[in-house]
Design a protein around this motif. Structure first.
Motif, PDB file in Angstrom:
ATOM      1  N   GLY A 103       0.818  -1.209   0.000  1.00 37.31           N
ATOM      2  CA  GLY A 103       0.000   0.000   0.000  1.00 37.31           C
ATOM      3  C   GLY A 103       0.850   1.257   0.000  1.00 37.31           C
ATOM      4  O   GLY A 103       0.575   2.213  -0.732  1.00 37.31           O
ATOM      5  N   LYS A 104       1.888   1.271   0.825  1.00 36.89           N
ATOM      6  CA  LYS A 104       2.785   2.432   0.890  1.00 36.89           C
ATOM      7  C   LYS A 104       3.513   2.637  -0.437  1.00 36.89           C
ATOM      8  O   LYS A 104       3.638   3.767  -0.919  1.00 36.89           O
ATOM      9  CB  LYS A 104       3.815   2.255   2.013  1.00 36.89           C
ATOM     10  CG  LYS A 104       3.261   2.454   3.401  1.00 36.89           C
ATOM     11  CD  LYS A 104       4.356   2.281   4.435  1.00 36.89           C
ATOM     12  CE  LYS A 104       3.837   2.458   5.844  1.00 36.89           C
ATOM     13  NZ  LYS A 104       4.915   2.297   6.837  1.00 36.89           N
ATOM     14  N   GLN A 105       3.990   1.555  -1.020  1.00 38.59           N
ATOM     15  CA  GLN A 105       4.705   1.661  -2.285  1.00 38.59           C
ATOM     16  C   GLN A 105       3.777   2.110  -3.410  1.00 38.59           C
ATOM     17  O   GLN A 105       4.170   2.912  -4.267  1.00 38.59           O
ATOM     18  CB  GLN A 105       5.369   0.329  -2.641  1.00 38.59           C
ATOM     19  CG  GLN A 105       6.528  -0.007  -1.729  1.00 38.59           C
ATOM     20  CD  GLN A 105       7.148  -1.358  -2.026  1.00 38.59           C
ATOM     21  OE1 GLN A 105       6.630  -2.142  -2.810  1.00 38.59           O
ATOM     22  NE2 GLN A 105       8.277  -1.627  -1.389  1.00 38.59           N
ATOM     23  N   THR A 106       2.551   1.636  -3.402  1.00 38.40           N
ATOM     24  CA  THR A 106       1.569   2.049  -4.404  1.00 38.40           C
ATOM     25  C   THR A 106       1.271   3.540  -4.270  1.00 38.40           C
ATOM     26  O   THR A 106       1.219   4.272  -5.267  1.00 38.40           O
ATOM     27  CB  THR A 106       0.275   1.235  -4.263  1.00 38.40           C
ATOM     28  OG1 THR A 106       0.578  -0.154  -4.414  1.00 38.40           O
ATOM     29  CG2 THR A 106      -0.754   1.641  -5.292  1.00 38.40           C
ATOM     30  N   ALA A 107       1.088   3.996  -3.051  1.00 39.36           N
ATOM     31  CA  ALA A 107       0.825   5.413  -2.819  1.00 39.36           C
ATOM     32  C   ALA A 107       2.005   6.262  -3.286  1.00 39.36           C
ATOM     33  O   ALA A 107       1.811   7.320  -3.908  1.00 39.36           O
ATOM     34  CB  ALA A 107       0.542   5.663  -1.340  1.00 39.36           C
ATOM     35  N   ALA A 108       3.212   5.815  -3.024  1.00 41.03           N
ATOM     36  CA  ALA A 108       4.399   6.564  -3.448  1.00 41.03           C
ATOM     37  C   ALA A 108       4.465   6.652  -4.968  1.00 41.03           C
ATOM     38  O   ALA A 108       4.763   7.713  -5.524  1.00 41.03           O
ATOM     39  CB  ALA A 108       5.658   5.901  -2.904  1.00 41.03           C
ATOM     40  N   VAL A 109       4.162   5.568  -5.656  1.00 41.45           N
ATOM     41  CA  VAL A 109       4.186   5.569  -7.122  1.00 41.45           C
ATOM     42  C   VAL A 109       3.135   6.527  -7.671  1.00 41.45           C
ATOM     43  O   VAL A 109       3.398   7.289  -8.608  1.00 41.45           O
ATOM     44  CB  VAL A 109       3.980   4.141  -7.677  1.00 41.45           C
ATOM     45  CG1 VAL A 109       3.703   4.157  -9.168  1.00 41.45           C
ATOM     46  CG2 VAL A 109       5.191   3.273  -7.371  1.00 41.45           C
ATOM     47  N   VAL A 110       1.946   6.517  -7.091  1.00 40.74           N
ATOM     48  CA  VAL A 110       0.876   7.408  -7.562  1.00 40.74           C
ATOM     49  C   VAL A 110       1.260   8.864  -7.341  1.00 40.74           C
ATOM     50  O   VAL A 110       1.102   9.708  -8.238  1.00 40.74           O
ATOM     51  CB  VAL A 110      -0.461   7.064  -6.860  1.00 40.74           C
ATOM     52  CG1 VAL A 110      -1.506   8.121  -7.131  1.00 40.74           C
ATOM     53  CG2 VAL A 110      -0.952   5.696  -7.307  1.00 40.74           C
ATOM     54  N   VAL A 111       1.790   9.184  -6.171  1.00 39.40           N
ATOM     55  CA  VAL A 111       2.175  10.565  -5.859  1.00 39.40           C
ATOM     56  C   VAL A 111       3.281  11.040  -6.800  1.00 39.40           C
ATOM     57  O   VAL A 111       3.203  12.138  -7.372  1.00 39.40           O
ATOM     58  CB  VAL A 111       2.607  10.698  -4.376  1.00 39.40           C
ATOM     59  CG1 VAL A 111       3.282  12.031  -4.113  1.00 39.40           C
ATOM     60  CG2 VAL A 111       1.417  10.498  -3.474  1.00 39.40           C
ATOM     61  N   VAL A 112       4.309  10.232  -6.984  1.00 42.71           N
ATOM     62  CA  VAL A 112       5.410  10.612  -7.868  1.00 42.71           C
ATOM     63  C   VAL A 112       4.913  10.758  -9.304  1.00 42.71           C
ATOM     64  O   VAL A 112       5.315  11.688 -10.014  1.00 42.71           O
ATOM     65  CB  VAL A 112       6.565   9.591  -7.770  1.00 42.71           C
ATOM     66  CG1 VAL A 112       7.590   9.818  -8.862  1.00 42.71           C
ATOM     67  CG2 VAL A 112       7.216   9.660  -6.405  1.00 42.71           C
ATOM     68  N   SER A 113       4.022   9.892  -9.745  1.00 46.31           N
ATOM     69  CA  SER A 113       3.474   9.983 -11.103  1.00 46.31           C
ATOM     70  C   SER A 113       2.701  11.277 -11.301  1.00 46.31           C
ATOM     71  O   SER A 113       2.827  11.930 -12.344  1.00 46.31           O
ATOM     72  CB  SER A 113       2.565   8.789 -11.398  1.00 46.31           C
ATOM     73  OG  SER A 113       3.283   7.589 -11.349  1.00 46.31           O
TER      74      SER A 113
END
Length: 68
Positions: free
Chosen positions: A34-44
């Motif tokens: 979940g944390k990694q997914t959120a980080a990818v979405v934010v960076v994108s």
């Protein structure tokens, strides 16, 4: 041994091998995913905004140069 029996045996061996391989996978905890997914979405989103801003400035520059 008939042709269908051979196919069945091959399928069983394949599925057994597949099960063994799946047992070797080490799955990450859901919280980490979940944390990694959120980080990818934010960076994108941030990269998308930066690209949009650069595109506007470049388009403005091109319009200025072609308008001379």
């Amino acid at each position: 041994m008939s042709e269908s029996e051979k196919k069945t045996e091959v399928k069983e061996r394949w599925s057994d091998g597949l099960k063994q391989e799946f047992n070797k996978i080490s799955w990450l905890p859901a919280k980490t995913v979940g944390k990694q997914t959120a980080a990818v979405v934010v960076v994108s989103v941030i990269v998308g905004i930066i690209i949009a801003i650069l595109d506007r400035f470049i388009q403005y520059g091109i319009d200025y140069l072609t308008g001379l």
